[in-house]
Design a protein around this motif. Structure first.
Motif, PDB file in Angstrom:
ATOM      1  N   ALA A  91     103.793 -79.065  50.797  1.00 33.47           N
ATOM      2  CA  ALA A  91     104.667 -77.901  50.890  1.00 33.47           C
ATOM      3  C   ALA A  91     104.043 -76.667  50.250  1.00 33.47           C
ATOM      4  O   ALA A  91     104.090 -75.575  50.812  1.00 33.47           O
ATOM      5  CB  ALA A  91     106.017 -78.203  50.231  1.00 33.47           C
ATOM      6  N   ARG A  99     100.828 -90.292  50.296  1.00 34.75           N
ATOM      7  CA  ARG A  99     101.900 -89.541  49.639  1.00 34.75           C
ATOM      8  C   ARG A  99     102.486 -88.506  50.596  1.00 34.75           C
ATOM      9  O   ARG A  99     103.694 -88.378  50.743  1.00 34.75           O
ATOM     10  CB  ARG A  99     101.338 -88.837  48.399  1.00 34.75           C
ATOM     11  N   ILE A 129     104.389 -90.035  53.501  1.00 33.87           N
ATOM     12  CA  ILE A 129     105.712 -90.471  53.064  1.00 33.87           C
ATOM     13  C   ILE A 129     106.654 -89.274  53.012  1.00 33.87           C
ATOM     14  O   ILE A 129     107.789 -89.325  53.467  1.00 33.87           O
ATOM     15  CB  ILE A 129     105.631 -91.127  51.675  1.00 33.87           C
ATOM     16  N   ALA A 130     106.150 -88.192  52.468  1.00 32.91           N
ATOM     17  CA  ALA A 130     107.002 -87.031  52.254  1.00 32.91           C
ATOM     18  C   ALA A 130     107.350 -86.320  53.562  1.00 32.91           C
ATOM     19  O   ALA A 130     108.488 -85.941  53.788  1.00 32.91           O
ATOM     20  CB  ALA A 130     106.324 -86.051  51.303  1.00 32.91           C
ATOM     21  N   HIS A 157     108.369 -87.637  58.758  1.00 31.53           N
ATOM     22  CA  HIS A 157     109.406 -87.484  59.774  1.00 31.53           C
ATOM     23  C   HIS A 157     109.209 -86.236  60.621  1.00 31.53           C
ATOM     24  O   HIS A 157     109.785 -86.127  61.702  1.00 31.53           O
ATOM     25  CB  HIS A 157     110.796 -87.470  59.123  1.00 31.53           C
ATOM     26  N   VAL A 166     103.194 -90.727  63.100  1.00 30.97           N
ATOM     27  CA  VAL A 166     103.827 -91.919  62.533  1.00 30.97           C
ATOM     28  C   VAL A 166     103.766 -93.068  63.537  1.00 30.97           C
ATOM     29  O   VAL A 166     103.469 -94.207  63.187  1.00 30.97           O
ATOM     30  CB  VAL A 166     105.287 -91.625  62.137  1.00 30.97           C
ATOM     31  N   HIS A 204     101.845 -96.439  62.969  1.00 31.71           N
ATOM     32  CA  HIS A 204     102.629 -97.668  63.050  1.00 31.71           C
ATOM     33  C   HIS A 204     101.965 -98.676  63.989  1.00 31.71           C
ATOM     34  O   HIS A 204     101.854 -99.861  63.683  1.00 31.71           O
ATOM     35  CB  HIS A 204     104.038 -97.350  63.544  1.00 31.71           C
ATOM     36  N   ILE A 234     100.502 -93.301  42.869  1.00 31.76           N
ATOM     37  CA  ILE A 234     100.960 -91.993  43.334  1.00 31.76           C
ATOM     38  C   ILE A 234     101.950 -91.392  42.349  1.00 31.76           C
ATOM     39  O   ILE A 234     101.855 -90.234  41.972  1.00 31.76           O
ATOM     40  CB  ILE A 234     101.615 -92.115  44.725  1.00 31.76           C
ATOM     41  N   VAL A 235     102.918 -92.196  41.923  1.00 34.54           N
ATOM     42  CA  VAL A 235     104.002 -91.642  41.107  1.00 34.54           C
ATOM     43  C   VAL A 235     103.631 -91.574  39.625  1.00 34.54           C
ATOM     44  O   VAL A 235     103.820 -90.556  38.977  1.00 34.54           O
ATOM     45  CB  VAL A 235     105.295 -92.464  41.297  1.00 34.54           C
ATOM     46  N   HIS A 237     116.684 -82.743  55.538  1.00 41.21           N
ATOM     47  CA  HIS A 237     115.578 -81.803  55.676  1.00 41.21           C
ATOM     48  C   HIS A 237     114.361 -82.129  54.825  1.00 41.21           C
ATOM     49  O   HIS A 237     113.335 -81.475  54.976  1.00 41.21           O
ATOM     50  CB  HIS A 237     116.063 -80.392  55.322  1.00 41.21           C
ATOM     51  N   GLY A 238     114.482 -83.114  53.925  1.00 36.84           N
ATOM     52  CA  GLY A 238     113.421 -83.291  52.954  1.00 36.84           C
ATOM     53  C   GLY A 238     113.522 -82.215  51.894  1.00 36.84           C
ATOM     54  O   GLY A 238     114.327 -81.286  52.017  1.00 36.84           O
ATOM     55  N   ALA A 262     111.196 -79.905  50.721  1.00 36.58           N
ATOM     56  CA  ALA A 262     110.575 -78.606  50.973  1.00 36.58           C
ATOM     57  C   ALA A 262     111.446 -77.721  51.871  1.00 36.58           C
ATOM     58  O   ALA A 262     111.609 -76.539  51.611  1.00 36.58           O
ATOM     59  CB  ALA A 262     109.201 -78.784  51.595  1.00 36.58           C
ATOM     60  N   LYS A 263     112.002 -78.313  52.913  1.00 32.81           N
ATOM     61  CA  LYS A 263     112.768 -77.528  53.883  1.00 32.81           C
ATOM     62  C   LYS A 263     114.237 -77.389  53.510  1.00 32.81           C
ATOM     63  O   LYS A 263     114.972 -76.683  54.193  1.00 32.81           O
ATOM     64  CB  LYS A 263     112.658 -78.171  55.272  1.00 32.81           C
ATOM     65  N   MET A 275     113.698 -91.621  46.300  1.00 33.26           N
ATOM     66  CA  MET A 275     112.368 -92.133  46.008  1.00 33.26           C
ATOM     67  C   MET A 275     111.338 -91.412  46.855  1.00 33.26           C
ATOM     68  O   MET A 275     110.269 -91.045  46.378  1.00 33.26           O
ATOM     69  CB  MET A 275     112.311 -93.630  46.272  1.00 33.26           C
ATOM     70  N   ARG A 276     111.691 -91.203  48.127  1.00 34.58           N
ATOM     71  CA  ARG A 276     110.787 -90.443  48.997  1.00 34.58           C
ATOM     72  C   ARG A 276     110.436 -89.107  48.348  1.00 34.58           C
ATOM     73  O   ARG A 276     109.270 -88.714  48.279  1.00 34.58           O
ATOM     74  CB  ARG A 276     111.452 -90.217  50.353  1.00 34.58           C
ATOM     75  N   LEU A 310     110.795 -88.205  45.215  1.00 34.02           N
ATOM     76  CA  LEU A 310     110.095 -88.382  43.943  1.00 34.02           C
ATOM     77  C   LEU A 310     108.604 -88.628  44.188  1.00 34.02           C
ATOM     78  O   LEU A 310     107.744 -88.110  43.478  1.00 34.02           O
ATOM     79  CB  LEU A 310     110.697 -89.554  43.173  1.00 34.02           C
ATOM     80  N   ILE A 311     108.326 -89.417  45.211  1.00 35.79           N
ATOM     81  CA  ILE A 311     106.931 -89.673  45.569  1.00 35.79           C
ATOM     82  C   ILE A 311     106.252 -88.375  45.976  1.00 35.79           C
ATOM     83  O   ILE A 311     105.139 -88.076  45.565  1.00 35.79           O
ATOM     84  CB  ILE A 311     106.853 -90.689  46.723  1.00 35.79           C
ATOM     85  N   ALA A 312     106.964 -87.599  46.760  1.00 36.99           N
ATOM     86  CA  ALA A 312     106.367 -86.387  47.306  1.00 36.99           C
ATOM     87  C   ALA A 312     106.196 -85.293  46.257  1.00 36.99           C
ATOM     88  O   ALA A 312     105.160 -84.642  46.190  1.00 36.99           O
ATOM     89  CB  ALA A 312     107.223 -85.867  48.455  1.00 36.99           C
ATOM     90  N   GLU A 313     107.217 -85.099  45.432  1.00 40.64           N
ATOM     91  CA  GLU A 313     107.246 -83.921  44.563  1.00 40.64           C
ATOM     92  C   GLU A 313     107.174 -84.272  43.085  1.00 40.64           C
ATOM     93  O   GLU A 313     107.259 -83.379  42.236  1.00 40.64           O
ATOM     94  CB  GLU A 313     108.540 -83.123  44.810  1.00 40.64           C
ATOM     95  N   ARG A 371     105.508 -82.390  40.218  1.00 41.23           N
ATOM     96  CA  ARG A 371     106.027 -81.102  39.759  1.00 41.23           C
ATOM     97  C   ARG A 371     107.123 -81.273  38.716  1.00 41.23           C
ATOM     98  O   ARG A 371     107.613 -80.288  38.163  1.00 41.23           O
ATOM     99  CB  ARG A 371     106.562 -80.300  40.947  1.00 41.23           C
ATOM    100  N   LEU A 423     109.071 -98.661  51.151  1.00 41.41           N
ATOM    101  CA  LEU A 423     108.081 -97.778  51.746  1.00 41.41           C
ATOM    102  C   LEU A 423     108.140 -97.838  53.276  1.00 41.41           C
ATOM    103  O   LEU A 423     108.116 -96.804  53.953  1.00 41.41           O
ATOM    104  CB  LEU A 423     106.693 -98.206  51.262  1.00 41.41           C
ATOM    105  N   ILE A 451     111.083 -95.993  54.561  1.00 40.63           N
ATOM    106  CA  ILE A 451     110.929 -94.544  54.455  1.00 40.63           C
ATOM    107  C   ILE A 451     110.057 -94.021  55.586  1.00 40.63           C
ATOM    108  O   ILE A 451     110.379 -93.042  56.247  1.00 40.63           O
ATOM    109  CB  ILE A 451     110.306 -94.164  53.094  1.00 40.63           C
ATOM    110  N   VAL A 452     108.925 -94.684  55.811  1.00 40.82           N
ATOM    111  CA  VAL A 452     107.963 -94.145  56.771  1.00 40.82           C
ATOM    112  C   VAL A 452     108.293 -94.554  58.206  1.00 40.82           C
ATOM    113  O   VAL A 452     108.315 -93.715  59.104  1.00 40.82           O
ATOM    114  CB  VAL A 452     106.531 -94.603  56.412  1.00 40.82           C
ATOM    115  N   PHE A 453     108.575 -95.847  58.410  1.00 38.23           N
ATOM    116  CA  PHE A 453     108.750 -96.339  59.774  1.00 38.23           C
ATOM    117  C   PHE A 453     110.195 -96.697  60.100  1.00 38.23           C
ATOM    118  O   PHE A 453     110.463 -97.220  61.183  1.00 38.23           O
ATOM    119  CB  PHE A 453     107.868 -97.572  59.996  1.00 38.23           C
TER     120      PHE A 453
END
Lengths: 210, 210
Positions: free
Chosen positions: A31, A111, A114-115, A118, A124, A128, A176-177, B28-29, B31-32, B110-111, B113-116, B119, B173, B176-178
């Motif tokens: 981002a 990372r 994951i974020a 989507h 993806v 997959h 990652i975390v 939106h995740g 960032a958005k 968690m998604r 937290l992993i991403a951001e 920060r 995981l 979240i991703v698939f």
DNA sequence: CACGTTACCGACGCCTGTGTCAGTAAACTG
DNA sequence: CAGTTTACTGACACAGGCGTCGGTAACGTG
């Protein structure tokens, strides 16, 4: 100082941009990463990026293809079904995984996947398919082989094989975390992972260690 | 229609804002997501959020405390060291984990937290302490108990216990991703997870299933 | 060395999100 | 039912990122 004059290198640019982008994403996340930052790292002007990619999203997509999808193809390709024991093959696969994914900068891309995954459904989907066909298929062949040779217990065939790689994903996630705060030793984690899995699927009563 | 008149509810607002924020982040995740979107979902004006929080980051931080940190405290608290078998306790802990984390909206957090996470170092640090002390501590007690009672093999004591929960993290995981493309059945995954782990650490030679 | 092509660039305008501020009206007080 | 407090609000100004476009100069060709 290095010459300030700009060199024109049409062929090398895309790879240079992707390298710079990885570094930028690594530091700022997706981002907060900006084309300006990528350009600075690559030592080029901001607008040059738009000559080769449609924007930040496209750069990211190309980066994922280069660093996540393509390597997986190779792994699946050069795994010879030599007549070594299934256990040995399994150990080798885990070894590659820990080396290539857990210990490398690839984790950064996971990372971000994951974020932001989507927002990139085509990536993806591709990833997959690679994972299920290449990775999961490889595991399936090894496990079946192990059962056939009497190395693994037959009831293992019913398992969802994703549980076997779980601890490795745990390691990636932890790095990652919490990596900055409390890094894991991947070697140690891999040893324990393999021990747990082998003791869990092997035919004979568990042995201390090897 | 519901009355358009604005009610003033100083006490209820923060919780309402956090609920709305979770929904917004979910769609939106991070960032958005925007304060405007959160306000719309909460049925309040944009500026009201700033009366209770310093901005999007602060809202997110509060949300993590409420939904990730606090629940973990409870789990650690109400796990009675009753004199049931260690295996049974382990099954119960895994059950709670799959129910509370894997199958719930917590995965969204968690998604993010992993991403951001990088920060929000203070949050990560807090979460890390909760996990190592509460979660890891709980596992440690159960495993030690199992070894003492002769249920588990003694060499398990040397294992990094994080490998035991690996498959559960794999499931999170994957979802979240698939999840949208190829969802996992958590029940099935949990069963296979428990089977693998139990067969891997149990004292006696593995039995077919229970 | 002159000329044409084109890889490369930074300034420009657009847009979106952010935080504040002075005004509004709901609740509370007597 | 006045008067006071304060929870709440939308309009505003500001900041920063994004993609484009006209111009510049490096390279290839003769």
């Amino acid at each position: 100082m290095a010459d300030k004059r700009v060199k024109r290198r049409k062929e090398a640019r895309p790879a240079e941009i992707l390298d710079a982008a990885l570094a930028e994403f690594e530091e700022h996340g997706f981002a907060k990463a900006t084309p300006a930052g990528i350009a600075r790292r690559a030592g080029i002007g901001r607008a040059t990026i738009y000559l080769y990619f449609d924007g930040k999203d496209a750069v990211f997509e190309a980066l994922l293809r280069q660093r996540l999808i393509a390597p997986l193809e190779e792994i699946g390709a050069d795994m010879p079904t030599a007549d070594e024991s299934a256990e040995r093959m399994l150990r080798r696969v885990f070894g590659i995984f820990y080396e290539e994914v857990v210990g490398s900068r690839t984790a950064v891309l996971m990372r971000i996947l994951i974020a932001e995954g989507h927002r990139f459904p085509s990536i993806v989907e591709l990833y997959h398919r690679q994972i299920t066909e290449t990775g999961y298929g490889l595991l399936r062949r090894i496990v079946d082989r192990g059962i056939a040779r009497g190395e693994f217990r037959p009831d293992i065939a019913e398992l969802d094989l994703r549980v076997l790689v779980g601890p490795a994903m745990m390691t990636v996630l932890w790095q990652i975390v919490f990596g900055a705060l409390d890094p894991i030793d991947p070697k140690r984690m891999m040893a324990d992972h393999i021990k747990l899995v082998m003791d869990g699927i092997r035919m004979r009563s568990p042995q201390p260690l090897c």
